[in-house]
Write a protein that holds these residues in place. Structure first.
Motif, PDB file in Angstrom:
ATOM      1  N   GLY A  27      24.971 111.261  87.579  1.00  0.00           N
ATOM      2  CA  GLY A  27      26.251 110.570  87.481  1.00  0.00           C
ATOM      3  C   GLY A  27      26.788 110.735  86.078  1.00  0.00           C
ATOM      4  O   GLY A  27      26.063 110.517  85.103  1.00  0.00           O
ATOM      5  N   MET A  28      28.039 111.158  85.970  1.00  0.00           N
ATOM      6  CA  MET A  28      28.618 111.396  84.640  1.00  0.00           C
ATOM      7  C   MET A  28      29.718 110.381  84.352  1.00  0.00           C
ATOM      8  O   MET A  28      30.659 110.241  85.125  1.00  0.00           O
ATOM      9  CB  MET A  28      29.163 112.830  84.565  1.00  0.00           C
ATOM     10  N   GLY A  29      29.556 109.671  83.235  1.00  0.00           N
ATOM     11  CA  GLY A  29      30.461 108.590  82.854  1.00  0.00           C
ATOM     12  C   GLY A  29      31.816 109.066  82.374  1.00  0.00           C
ATOM     13  O   GLY A  29      32.161 110.255  82.459  1.00  0.00           O
ATOM     14  N   LYS A  54      23.693 118.795  90.200  1.00  0.00           N
ATOM     15  CA  LYS A  54      24.833 118.286  90.970  1.00  0.00           C
ATOM     16  C   LYS A  54      25.372 117.061  90.254  1.00  0.00           C
ATOM     17  O   LYS A  54      24.619 116.102  90.012  1.00  0.00           O
ATOM     18  CB  LYS A  54      24.410 117.931  92.395  1.00  0.00           C
ATOM     19  N   ILE A  55      26.674 117.086  89.932  1.00  0.00           N
ATOM     20  CA  ILE A  55      27.247 116.005  89.120  1.00  0.00           C
ATOM     21  C   ILE A  55      28.282 115.204  89.914  1.00  0.00           C
ATOM     22  O   ILE A  55      29.196 115.772  90.520  1.00  0.00           O
ATOM     23  CB  ILE A  55      27.916 116.562  87.846  1.00  0.00           C
ATOM     24  N   VAL A  56      28.124 113.882  89.878  1.00  0.00           N
ATOM     25  CA  VAL A  56      29.116 112.968  90.452  1.00  0.00           C
ATOM     26  C   VAL A  56      29.891 112.345  89.298  1.00  0.00           C
ATOM     27  O   VAL A  56      29.324 111.629  88.472  1.00  0.00           O
ATOM     28  CB  VAL A  56      28.441 111.853  91.290  1.00  0.00           C
ATOM     29  N   PRO A  57      31.205 112.612  89.202  1.00  0.00           N
ATOM     30  CA  PRO A  57      32.014 112.042  88.126  1.00  0.00           C
ATOM     31  C   PRO A  57      32.418 110.599  88.433  1.00  0.00           C
ATOM     32  O   PRO A  57      32.442 110.200  89.604  1.00  0.00           O
ATOM     33  CB  PRO A  57      33.257 112.941  88.091  1.00  0.00           C
ATOM     34  N   THR A  58      32.761 109.835  87.376  1.00  0.00           N
ATOM     35  CA  THR A  58      33.088 108.417  87.568  1.00  0.00           C
ATOM     36  C   THR A  58      34.573 108.105  87.403  1.00  0.00           C
ATOM     37  O   THR A  58      34.943 106.927  87.344  1.00  0.00           O
ATOM     38  CB  THR A  58      32.283 107.557  86.576  1.00  0.00           C
ATOM     39  N   SER A  59      35.413 109.133  87.314  1.00  0.00           N
ATOM     40  CA  SER A  59      36.862 108.893  87.154  1.00  0.00           C
ATOM     41  C   SER A  59      37.623 110.198  87.362  1.00  0.00           C
ATOM     42  O   SER A  59      37.019 111.282  87.356  1.00  0.00           O
ATOM     43  CB  SER A  59      37.165 108.374  85.747  1.00  0.00           C
ATOM     44  N   PHE A  60      38.943 110.075  87.469  1.00  0.00           N
ATOM     45  CA  PHE A  60      39.782 111.282  87.499  1.00  0.00           C
ATOM     46  C   PHE A  60      39.610 112.062  86.197  1.00  0.00           C
ATOM     47  O   PHE A  60      39.571 113.281  86.183  1.00  0.00           O
ATOM     48  CB  PHE A  60      41.266 110.903  87.641  1.00  0.00           C
ATOM     49  N   GLN A  61      39.521 111.313  85.078  1.00  0.00           N
ATOM     50  CA  GLN A  61      39.398 111.979  83.777  1.00  0.00           C
ATOM     51  C   GLN A  61      38.144 112.864  83.744  1.00  0.00           C
ATOM     52  O   GLN A  61      38.201 114.036  83.348  1.00  0.00           O
ATOM     53  CB  GLN A  61      39.314 110.938  82.646  1.00  0.00           C
ATOM     54  N   LEU A  87      19.808 110.218  87.848  1.00  0.00           N
ATOM     55  CA  LEU A  87      20.134 109.499  86.617  1.00  0.00           C
ATOM     56  C   LEU A  87      21.638 109.469  86.412  1.00  0.00           C
ATOM     57  O   LEU A  87      22.378 110.248  87.023  1.00  0.00           O
ATOM     58  CB  LEU A  87      19.438 110.122  85.407  1.00  0.00           C
ATOM     59  N   ALA A  88      22.055 108.544  85.549  1.00  0.00           N
ATOM     60  CA  ALA A  88      23.463 108.466  85.154  1.00  0.00           C
ATOM     61  C   ALA A  88      23.524 108.302  83.638  1.00  0.00           C
ATOM     62  O   ALA A  88      22.627 107.709  83.024  1.00  0.00           O
ATOM     63  CB  ALA A  88      24.146 107.281  85.841  1.00  0.00           C
ATOM     64  N   ILE A  89      24.603 108.839  83.075  1.00  0.00           N
ATOM     65  CA  ILE A  89      24.808 108.799  81.625  1.00  0.00           C
ATOM     66  C   ILE A  89      26.234 108.316  81.386  1.00  0.00           C
ATOM     67  O   ILE A  89      27.174 108.836  81.997  1.00  0.00           O
ATOM     68  CB  ILE A  89      24.641 110.214  81.022  1.00  0.00           C
ATOM     69  N   ASP A  90      26.395 107.338  80.486  1.00  0.00           N
ATOM     70  CA  ASP A  90      27.751 106.835  80.252  1.00  0.00           C
ATOM     71  C   ASP A  90      27.838 106.136  78.892  1.00  0.00           C
ATOM     72  O   ASP A  90      26.816 105.706  78.333  1.00  0.00           O
ATOM     73  CB  ASP A  90      28.146 105.839  81.361  1.00  0.00           C
ATOM     74  N   GLY A  91      29.060 105.997  78.409  1.00  0.00           N
ATOM     75  CA  GLY A  91      29.336 105.187  77.228  1.00  0.00           C
ATOM     76  C   GLY A  91      29.432 103.720  77.630  1.00  0.00           C
ATOM     77  O   GLY A  91      29.202 103.346  78.791  1.00  0.00           O
ATOM     78  N   ALA A  92      29.755 102.871  76.664  1.00  0.00           N
ATOM     79  CA  ALA A  92      29.942 101.442  76.942  1.00  0.00           C
ATOM     80  C   ALA A  92      30.868 100.883  75.864  1.00  0.00           C
ATOM     81  O   ALA A  92      31.014 101.472  74.788  1.00  0.00           O
ATOM     82  CB  ALA A  92      28.614 100.706  76.929  1.00  0.00           C
ATOM     83  N   ALA A 107      39.147 101.591  82.255  1.00  0.00           N
ATOM     84  CA  ALA A 107      39.524 101.107  83.593  1.00  0.00           C
ATOM     85  C   ALA A 107      38.784 101.840  84.715  1.00  0.00           C
ATOM     86  O   ALA A 107      39.251 101.869  85.850  1.00  0.00           O
ATOM     87  CB  ALA A 107      41.042 101.190  83.804  1.00  0.00           C
ATOM     88  N   ALA A 108      37.627 102.415  84.384  1.00  0.00           N
ATOM     89  CA  ALA A 108      36.905 103.219  85.388  1.00  0.00           C
ATOM     90  C   ALA A 108      35.646 102.514  85.875  1.00  0.00           C
ATOM     91  O   ALA A 108      34.799 103.137  86.525  1.00  0.00           O
ATOM     92  CB  ALA A 108      36.543 104.576  84.781  1.00  0.00           C
ATOM     93  N   HIS A 109      35.517 101.211  85.617  1.00  0.00           N
ATOM     94  CA  HIS A 109      34.213 100.564  85.821  1.00  0.00           C
ATOM     95  C   HIS A 109      33.812 100.397  87.286  1.00  0.00           C
ATOM     96  O   HIS A 109      32.645 100.227  87.571  1.00  0.00           O
ATOM     97  CB  HIS A 109      34.146  99.220  85.097  1.00  0.00           C
ATOM     98  N   PHE A 110      34.770 100.473  88.224  1.00  0.00           N
ATOM     99  CA  PHE A 110      34.341 100.390  89.631  1.00  0.00           C
ATOM    100  C   PHE A 110      33.456 101.587  89.986  1.00  0.00           C
ATOM    101  O   PHE A 110      32.316 101.437  90.433  1.00  0.00           O
ATOM    102  CB  PHE A 110      35.533 100.310  90.597  1.00  0.00           C
ATOM    103  N   LEU A 111      33.996 102.784  89.744  1.00  0.00           N
ATOM    104  CA  LEU A 111      33.218 103.972  90.120  1.00  0.00           C
ATOM    105  C   LEU A 111      32.006 104.133  89.205  1.00  0.00           C
ATOM    106  O   LEU A 111      30.932 104.581  89.638  1.00  0.00           O
ATOM    107  CB  LEU A 111      34.118 105.219  90.092  1.00  0.00           C
ATOM    108  N   GLU A 112      32.173 103.732  87.945  1.00  0.00           N
ATOM    109  CA  GLU A 112      31.014 103.779  87.037  1.00  0.00           C
ATOM    110  C   GLU A 112      29.885 102.908  87.590  1.00  0.00           C
ATOM    111  O   GLU A 112      28.719 103.313  87.598  1.00  0.00           O
ATOM    112  CB  GLU A 112      31.428 103.307  85.632  1.00  0.00           C
ATOM    113  N   LYS A 113      30.235 101.709  88.066  1.00  0.00           N
ATOM    114  CA  LYS A 113      29.178 100.822  88.576  1.00  0.00           C
ATOM    115  C   LYS A 113      28.585 101.358  89.873  1.00  0.00           C
ATOM    116  O   LYS A 113      27.370 101.317  90.072  1.00  0.00           O
ATOM    117  CB  LYS A 113      29.712  99.398  88.755  1.00  0.00           C
TER     118      LYS A 113
END
Ligand code: 5RP
Length: 244
Positions: A27-29, A54-61, A87-92, A107-113
């Motif tokens: 998962g990519m933040g 295989k990468i799942v993105p967490t936003s349009f960005q 695994l997932a990697i993200d900022g905070a 404003a991406a925290h729904f998909l991030e979560k």
């Protein structure tokens, strides 16, 4: 002294170099720190140092950043992902001493979560300004609401002790509209979430999540495997939670 960009690059590159292996589902933040993790993973895929990722993105960005680098993206619903990640990697936006987080500055925290609560391992990459004693005091906790629930949830958050603002867009008149077509209420808690609500972070997360009209709240209490902290002196600390 490292510049902010350099510090973000250090942690973004560092986490990819240390935790990502070929064959993983990742998962990519979202955001300016996750950007460097994407840059590094793209570099390693191009050289063949990493394969079959295989990468799942967490936003349009994040989706566009990856696609612009020629990387195929997957959704959590893709049969090859099956709703679960290695695994997932993200900022905070904030990290407290118990490794709970505030996220959703983008404003991406729904998909991030969705992504990060369904990853076996979770790594957070920040600069040291994000380390705080109390969540939600300096940086407001983002709450994504279905537009029709805006006023109700605003009132319920105030009753919980928050000072609430409807997030306004930049270069667009009116409120921010999320990737899911919703609004963001930014809830600041004087003294921090725990002091203002009398609840633990996990309980406050559950309480806000249960308000009708809320899609998701940017409190993340799931725990992390490690937080990579870029220091202003150019060093990186890897903070590990105590094992229970
Ligand atoms: C987006 C997020 C980001 O991870 C958070 O805002 C941190 O971003 P940056 O690394 O740009 O400071 O939660 O919704």
């Amino acid at each position: 002294m490292g510049s902010t960009g350099n510090i973000k690059q250090l942690v973004g590159y560092g986490v990819i170099d240390q935790v990502v292996q070929s064959g993983q589902k990742i998962g990519m933040g979202t955001g300016s720190t996750a950007f460097y993790a994407m840059e590094r993973i793209a570099e390693k895929l191009n050289t063949g140092e990493l394969t079959d990722i295989k990468i799942v993105p967490t936003s349009f960005q994040t989706t566009t950043e990856l696609q612009n680098r020629g990387i195929q993206v997957y959704s959590m619903n893709d049969p090859q992902i099956g709703g679960q990640l290695d695994l997932a990697i993200d900022g905070a936006d904030e990290v407290d001493p118990d490794f709970c987080l505030v996220k959703g500055g983008g404003a991406a925290h729904f998909l991030e979560k969705l992504v990060e609560y369904n990853a076996r391992d979770f790594y957070v990459i920040i600069d040291e300004s994000k380390l705080v004693d109390h969540l939600g005091e300096a940086f407001a906790v983002p709450v994504e609401v279905i537009p029709e629930g805006r006023t109700t949830v605003f009132r319920l958050l105030e009753q919980l002790g928050a000072q609430v603002e409807l997030r306004q867009a930049v270069k667009k008149a009116g409120p921010v509209v999320t990737d899911n077509g919703n609004f963001i209420l930014d809830a600041r808690f004087p003294g921090g979430v725990q002091k203002a609500t009398g609840l633990s972070v996990a309980s406050a997360e559950a309480r806000i999540q249960s308000m009708v009209g809320v899609l998701e709240v940017g409190l993340f209490s799931r725990g992390v495997n490690a937080v990579y902290v870029g220091r202003n002196n150019g060093s990186v600390d890897v903070l590990l939670p105590q094992k229970p």
